[in-house]
Design an enzyme around this catalytic site. Structure first.
Site, PDB file in Angstrom:
ATOM      1  N   GLU A  74     -32.325  35.953  -7.832  1.00 37.76           N
ATOM      2  CA  GLU A  74     -32.878  35.128  -8.909  1.00 37.76           C
ATOM      3  C   GLU A  74     -33.031  33.689  -8.437  1.00 37.76           C
ATOM      4  O   GLU A  74     -32.475  33.289  -7.422  1.00 37.76           O
ATOM      5  CB  GLU A  74     -32.017  35.223 -10.184  1.00 37.76           C
ATOM      6  CG  GLU A  74     -30.616  34.664 -10.046  1.00 37.76           C
ATOM      7  CD  GLU A  74     -29.811  34.751 -11.350  1.00 37.76           C
ATOM      8  OE1 GLU A  74     -29.814  35.811 -11.988  1.00 37.76           O
ATOM      9  OE2 GLU A  74     -29.196  33.747 -11.704  1.00 37.76           O
TER      10      GLU A  74
ATOM     11  N   LYS B 282     -25.888  43.202 -13.881  1.00 38.32           N
ATOM     12  CA  LYS B 282     -26.724  42.048 -14.203  1.00 38.32           C
ATOM     13  C   LYS B 282     -28.166  42.458 -14.446  1.00 38.32           C
ATOM     14  O   LYS B 282     -28.882  41.818 -15.213  1.00 38.32           O
ATOM     15  CB  LYS B 282     -26.599  41.000 -13.100  1.00 38.32           C
ATOM     16  CG  LYS B 282     -25.148  40.561 -12.943  1.00 38.32           C
ATOM     17  CD  LYS B 282     -24.989  39.143 -12.475  1.00 38.32           C
ATOM     18  CE  LYS B 282     -23.517  38.753 -12.498  1.00 38.32           C
ATOM     19  NZ  LYS B 282     -22.750  39.276 -11.372  1.00 38.32           N
TER      20      LYS B 282
ATOM     21  N   HIS C  55     -19.147  28.098  -6.408  1.00 35.80           N
ATOM     22  CA  HIS C  55     -19.602  28.815  -7.614  1.00 35.80           C
ATOM     23  C   HIS C  55     -18.462  29.128  -8.560  1.00 35.80           C
ATOM     24  O   HIS C  55     -18.547  30.018  -9.377  1.00 35.80           O
ATOM     25  CB  HIS C  55     -20.324  30.121  -7.258  1.00 35.80           C
ATOM     26  CG  HIS C  55     -21.430  29.915  -6.296  1.00 35.80           C
ATOM     27  ND1 HIS C  55     -22.604  29.297  -6.637  1.00 35.80           N
ATOM     28  CD2 HIS C  55     -21.522  30.218  -4.980  1.00 35.80           C
ATOM     29  CE1 HIS C  55     -23.376  29.240  -5.584  1.00 35.80           C
ATOM     30  NE2 HIS C  55     -22.748  29.778  -4.564  1.00 35.80           N
TER      31      HIS C  55
ATOM     32  N   ARG D  96     -15.076  39.159 -21.307  1.00 39.59           N
ATOM     33  CA  ARG D  96     -13.625  38.975 -21.223  1.00 39.59           C
ATOM     34  C   ARG D  96     -13.273  37.625 -21.840  1.00 39.59           C
ATOM     35  O   ARG D  96     -14.159  36.844 -22.175  1.00 39.59           O
ATOM     36  CB  ARG D  96     -13.211  38.955 -19.748  1.00 39.59           C
ATOM     37  CG  ARG D  96     -13.925  37.840 -18.991  1.00 39.59           C
ATOM     38  CD  ARG D  96     -13.359  37.557 -17.627  1.00 39.59           C
ATOM     39  NE  ARG D  96     -13.900  36.315 -17.100  1.00 39.59           N
ATOM     40  CZ  ARG D  96     -14.959  36.213 -16.318  1.00 39.59           C
ATOM     41  NH1 ARG D  96     -15.622  37.282 -15.963  1.00 39.59           N
ATOM     42  NH2 ARG D  96     -15.379  35.035 -15.898  1.00 39.59           N
TER      43      ARG D  96
END
Lengths: 497, 168
Positions: A200, A116, A235, A292
């Site tokens: 973040e 990331k 999530h 993906r």
């Protein structure tokens, strides 16, 4: 085209890939573990190859065994599905070395975007807006706290590797920081073999909107419109739809352009998804690229008419992407619900077990990508998804009504499912009004309890089932043309009190 | 005939009377139901209740039956049978509060050793099922008598992972 491919996955996604292979006349090889000897993908493929013990490291995550399976069976390419080895650059490198085509992006792209931190850097350099936060990994909770103070709580502690909601913790204050970092890191080590984390900004009122992209080896890159995936638990998305309620043609064009820029900047090839957060002011931030095919890809297929798996195979084979951006248009509205073996009354905890009865919904505009059947034992070893239920209708309201109807006729007995929970979400005022943000479930369905409106009917059905007793025995009696006595037909009973 | 049927915490009495072939009258509380039915197969019963057709899907599960109607599942059990089996199972000195996983799982870590003093709610074992971690807490204040599992062990509901002696 490939003559034969191997599908390095299981369950509904393996079946989804087999489905398109059948359309294309491509032979399929399934792989399986001990727990999956009787799994549907094994029964459906042209060939099945045994990998080993149920634990993923011995089977679906074992790169050497899978590549060996491809070579042994003569499969020219490997489709990884999602999860397992789908975003593992080392696996792609091994495929390259062994001369087996990996149906997905090149190893370097997966490596860059799977990290990331690297992907945030690529986006910043190409002018794609990213969420506020660190652009390097950090192990010290103290440093994390300092950064969190700077951008303001709440923040997300996120594993730099992987996805699927694993290795993520929300932190509301500095006291929670150390525990959250340790937990996220440990979960990431277990799930992805890499415990690195970063931080973040966490947006409490945000929408999760993603764009499907397709890119070929010749630099042609297009997007296939957006998907709205804000309804999440832990999530992880559970309801997805397209188009998004808030999308305007102008915003779609702007975000679509950013998605194509993101794909091009990273050298993307094959099908992928660029994820964004959209805040309350319709300002969007790049989240990550999923390298993906995604669970929610069918809603895009429904409104665009494009078979994404077919294009994955075509692009991997080296064909040019003949679809142009102007060819892509959405028609109608599509919604997907994920049907997991889980208990919505108990924090969506997984609920493995044997499916004693299954009846899938059918009808115009209804698609159920299902990986299980009656009598199948849902293993404890893997992700608990049973199927993805997708509907397509002319408008959003009609799609909602169709989905509720489909869920009503979807019968799964033996494991718990969120079917009744999903119906309540779809019927709820905020969902109907498009007031969907990533905190939707916590906000509106925190202590959800199933509606008991048909409990009387359930009690009556119980009594009748008892009265009918063993139905096969009853049929035998009837066949002999004998009049059954109450002793035979009543089942268990007792005197009136 | 009268049944006492329990769904979740609610036990209601259902009075049933035969009303011809494949027909019954049922009374639940104040409500009356005229029902005709067809057992379609082992799992499916088609009911016409006060003129309204509906399908019920039934599966026997341990102590009761799961009955699915219009996408909603109800676990229905016979309250009288349940009470009988409960009194049978409950021996003297049995303790319903135990450190046991809610489902088949794998032990990720054990946070206590023998002799540790634990507080109610304190995490003693972390297990993982279907790749999700959950921590199992001490059910009361007490002292760890014995740790029965180690990292990596596969455990089932009902397995006692840690014996804790309750603080008096």
């Amino acid at each position: 085209m490939f003559k034969k491919i191997l599908i390095a996955n299981r369950g509904e996604i393996a079946l989804r890939v087999i489905n398109t292979c059948r359309d294309m006349g491509v032979k399929t090889v399934a792989v399986y573990s001990d727990a999956d000897k009787l799994a549907l993908h094994v029964l459906a493929a042209d060939e099945a190859f045994y990998l080993g013990a149920s634990e993923p490291a011995q089977s679906y995550l074992n790169m050497d065994k899978i590549i060996d399976a491809a070579k042994t069976t003569g499969a020219q390419a490997i489709h990884p599905g999602y999860g397992f080895l789908a975003e593992n650059s080392e696996f792609v490198e091994k495929c390259d070395q062994q001369g087996v085509v990996f149906i997905g992006p090149p190893a370097k792209v997966i490596k860059d975007l799977g990290d990331k931190i690297t992907s945030r850097k690529i986006m910043v350099n190409s002018g794609v807006p990213v969420t506020p936060g660190l652009t390097s990994t950090e192990a010290d909770p103290g440093v994390m706290s300092v950064e969190a103070e700077k951008i303001g709580y709440p923040v997300l502690i996120k594993a730099t590797a992987g996805g699927g909601g694993k290795g993520i913790r929300i932190v509301h204050s500095s006291e929670e920081m150390a525990d959250a970092c340790a937990a996220a890191s440990r979960e990431a080590v277990n799930a992805f073999g890499n415990g690195e984390i970063y931080l973040e900004k966490f947006f409490t009122k945000a929408r999760h909107i993603e764009f499907q992209v397709l890119a070929d080896k010749f630099g042609n890159t297009i997007h296939l419109l957006e998907r709205e995936c804000s309804i999440q638990r832990r999530h992880q998305k559970i309801i997805e739809e397209t188009p998004s309620f808030v999308m305007t043609p102008a915003l779609r064009q702007e975000m679509g352009k950013a998605a194509v820029t993101a794909a091009k900047a990273s050298g993307y090839v094959n099908a992928g998804t660029v994820e964004f957060l959209l805040d309350e002011n319709n300002k969007f931030y790049f989240l990550e690229v999923n390298t993906r095919l995604q669970v929610e890809h069918p809603v895009t297929e429904m409104i665009t008419g494009v078979d994404l798996v077919r294009w994955q195979l075509e692009i991997a084979y080296g064909k040019e992407l003949t679809l142009k951006q102007e060819d892509i248009a959405g028609r109608g509205h599509s919604i997907e619900c994920r049907i997991y073996a889980e208990d919505p009354e108990n924090d969506f905890f997984p609920s493995p077990g044997t499916i004693s009865f299954l009846k899938e919904p059918t009808g115009p505009g209804i698609r159920n990508d299902c990986g299980v059947y009656s009598e199948f034992e849902v293993p404890v070893d893997y992700d608990p998804i049973l199927s993805k239920l997708i509907v397509h209708a002319q408008t959003r309201d009609l799609a909602i009504a169709k989905m509720i109807k489909a869920l009503k006729s979807y019968i799964v007995i033996g494991v718990k499912t969120p079917i009744d929970f999903l119906m309540d979400v779809l019927k709820s005022e905020p969902f109907i009004c498009g007031e969907v943000f990533t905190d939707f479930i916590e906000t509106h369905f925190e202590n959800w309890q199933p509606d008991m409106s048909d409990a009387d009917l359930a009690r009556i059905a119980f009594v009748i089932d008892e009265m009918c007793g063993n139905r096969k025995a009853k049929k035998l009696v009837c066949a002999k043309d004998a009049m059954p006595t109450p002793w035979q037909t009543l089942g268990s009973w007792r005197h009136g009190l | 005939m009268e049944y006492r049927l329990k769904i979740k915490e609610e036990t209601l009495s259902v009075e049933v009377e035969n009303d011809g072939e494949e027909k019954i009258k049922a009374v639940i509380g104040e409500k009356e139901f005229d029902v005709s039915y067809t057992a379609v197969n082992d799992h499916r019963i088609h009911l016409v209740v006060n003129g309204q057709g509906v399908n019920a899907y039934v599966s026997d599960q341990g102590d009761g039956k799961i009955i699915a109607i219009k996408g909603k599942s109800y676990f229905v059990c016979d309250a009288d049978l349940l009470e009988q089996s409960k009194t049978r199972k409950k021996g003297p000195g049995s303790n319903p509060q135990e450190v046991t996983p809610p489902m088949p799982a794998v032990v990720i870590s054990v946070a206590v050793v023998e002799g540790d003093v634990v507080e109610k709610g304190q995490a003693v074992v972390i297990v993982s099922a279907m790749k999700m971690e959950t921590s199992l807490a001490a059910p009361f204040n007490g002292t760890v008598q014995k740790v029965n599992v180690a990292e990596g062990d596969k455990v089932m509901p009902g397995d006692i992972l840690v014996d804790i002696e309750k603080e008096e």
